[in-house]
Design an enzyme around this catalytic site. Sequence first.
Site, mmCIF file in Angstrom:
data_model
loop_
_atom_site.group_PDB
_atom_site.id
_atom_site.type_symbol
_atom_site.label_atom_id
_atom_site.label_comp_id
_atom_site.label_asym_id
_atom_site.label_seq_id
_atom_site.Cartn_x
_atom_site.Cartn_y
_atom_site.Cartn_z
ATOM 1 C CG HIS A 237 -35.655 19.720 -76.816
ATOM 2 N ND1 HIS A 237 -36.057 18.629 -77.563
ATOM 3 C CD2 HIS A 237 -34.470 20.116 -77.363
ATOM 4 C CE1 HIS A 237 -35.155 18.375 -78.484
ATOM 5 N NE2 HIS A 237 -34.178 19.265 -78.403
ATOM 6 C CG ASP A 238 -34.743 22.112 -80.225
ATOM 7 O OD1 ASP A 238 -34.280 22.872 -79.345
ATOM 8 O OD2 ASP A 238 -34.047 21.292 -80.846
ATOM 9 C CE LYS A 241 -33.233 24.727 -82.541
ATOM 10 N NZ LYS A 241 -32.394 23.615 -83.041
ATOM 11 C CG HIS A 266 -34.360 27.653 -79.385
ATOM 12 N ND1 HIS A 266 -33.001 27.828 -79.492
ATOM 13 C CD2 HIS A 266 -34.536 26.413 -78.841
ATOM 14 C CE1 HIS A 266 -32.387 26.741 -79.053
ATOM 15 N NE2 HIS A 266 -33.289 25.874 -78.637
ATOM 16 C CG HIS A 290 -32.887 22.522 -74.197
ATOM 17 N ND1 HIS A 290 -33.921 23.426 -74.274
ATOM 18 C CD2 HIS A 290 -32.349 22.457 -75.444
ATOM 19 C CE1 HIS A 290 -34.014 23.888 -75.510
ATOM 20 N NE2 HIS A 290 -33.066 23.317 -76.254
#
Length: 386
Positions: A237-238, A241, A266, A290
């Site tokens: 989900h990240d 970044k 991101h 999210h």
Amino acid sequence: MISYEEKQTIKWFLIFFYIIFIAYDYFFYYLLPVHILHRENEVSYDYWYINYIVLAILIPISYYLYRIGKYSLIKFVFFLGFLTATFITDLITYYGRGESYTSGNMVEVFLFLSLPLFLSLSYYWLVSIGIVFKYVFLGIILDNSYVVMPGILTIILSIMSFFLLSRFKRYVKAISLSYDKQLEGIVKGVIATLELKDPYTRGHSERVANYALLLAKEIGKLTKKEQKSFYYACLLHDIGKIHIPDTILMKPGKLTKEEYEIIKTHPVVGEEAVKDVEGIKNYISVIRSHHERWDGKGYPDQLKGTEIPLLARVIAFADAFDAMTSSRSYRAALPVDEAYNRIIEGKGSQFDPLLVESFKKVYPAWVDYHYKYPWKERIVLKEVEG
């Protein structure tokens, strides 16, 4: 969330079913007796139209199920309709006439041959038992021994289909396990790279994925296979970044407005990075959305309420909870009870009100996972690996 392959299988199954059914009836009840044997059929099949009425009704029903995504139900509904229609037609055609049983349709052979394609034991048993019992009941009710022959043929075809289905399922399972291991390895490798870039998020993706999976199981919307794909998407989900400069990502103090705007990119970057990855692309909303909020004040699309995909609403709980209960460079971790209270306070503003109720139920499991998580061991391991 059914695969493209199953949708195509259902479509071609229905096309060939109708072609075989109509072609066989035309040959057996018209072409053969009239133009080849030059005599009328021994049995007057006066009620043939019942089958075609039912099959015509099944077309819009199947189309509706296809449109709403209930692909797996189509074959069950279709077969039950066909079986009921042919049973009633044969019963009223032969009952009380004392004539030889010469009914049936080659499409039943097609049904057995196509069983392995669906890889479904429940559908296999429905077709096998359904057709066998059709002939058993017809034989008893009509008191006609000729029904034994198609019944025996049905049993033989059923056994053959079972062997093929078992072999196909083993092949698919082996391929699926191999693919899952490869995908899991890739996902973990990507997450390890992200954690090396941002040491303060060590373990964050893993914890968020596990929290989200527990909540997803509580709401009961996903199959086991779907849960696995959802879990992988949560791990990533990240991933966007990676695109964020280190000076911003690891800044110990408060971000400026301009830096925060860069951070907010991101989710979109992450979506772009994995949009074509098979097994994850169907859960792309988990990555993009999210950080959306129930009140529409989130990012990147300012979606509001149910405009936010359900699974994105699920991971929002997990992401917020872990962010609050893990330490950052600029603050210490909050107690789990404080994080719980803040999520409850965010009901209807940051979080989906209905999912808050599910969160309350799953919260004890989250707490248990939080305290059992190897925080110190994981940090030491990562430092050694670095």
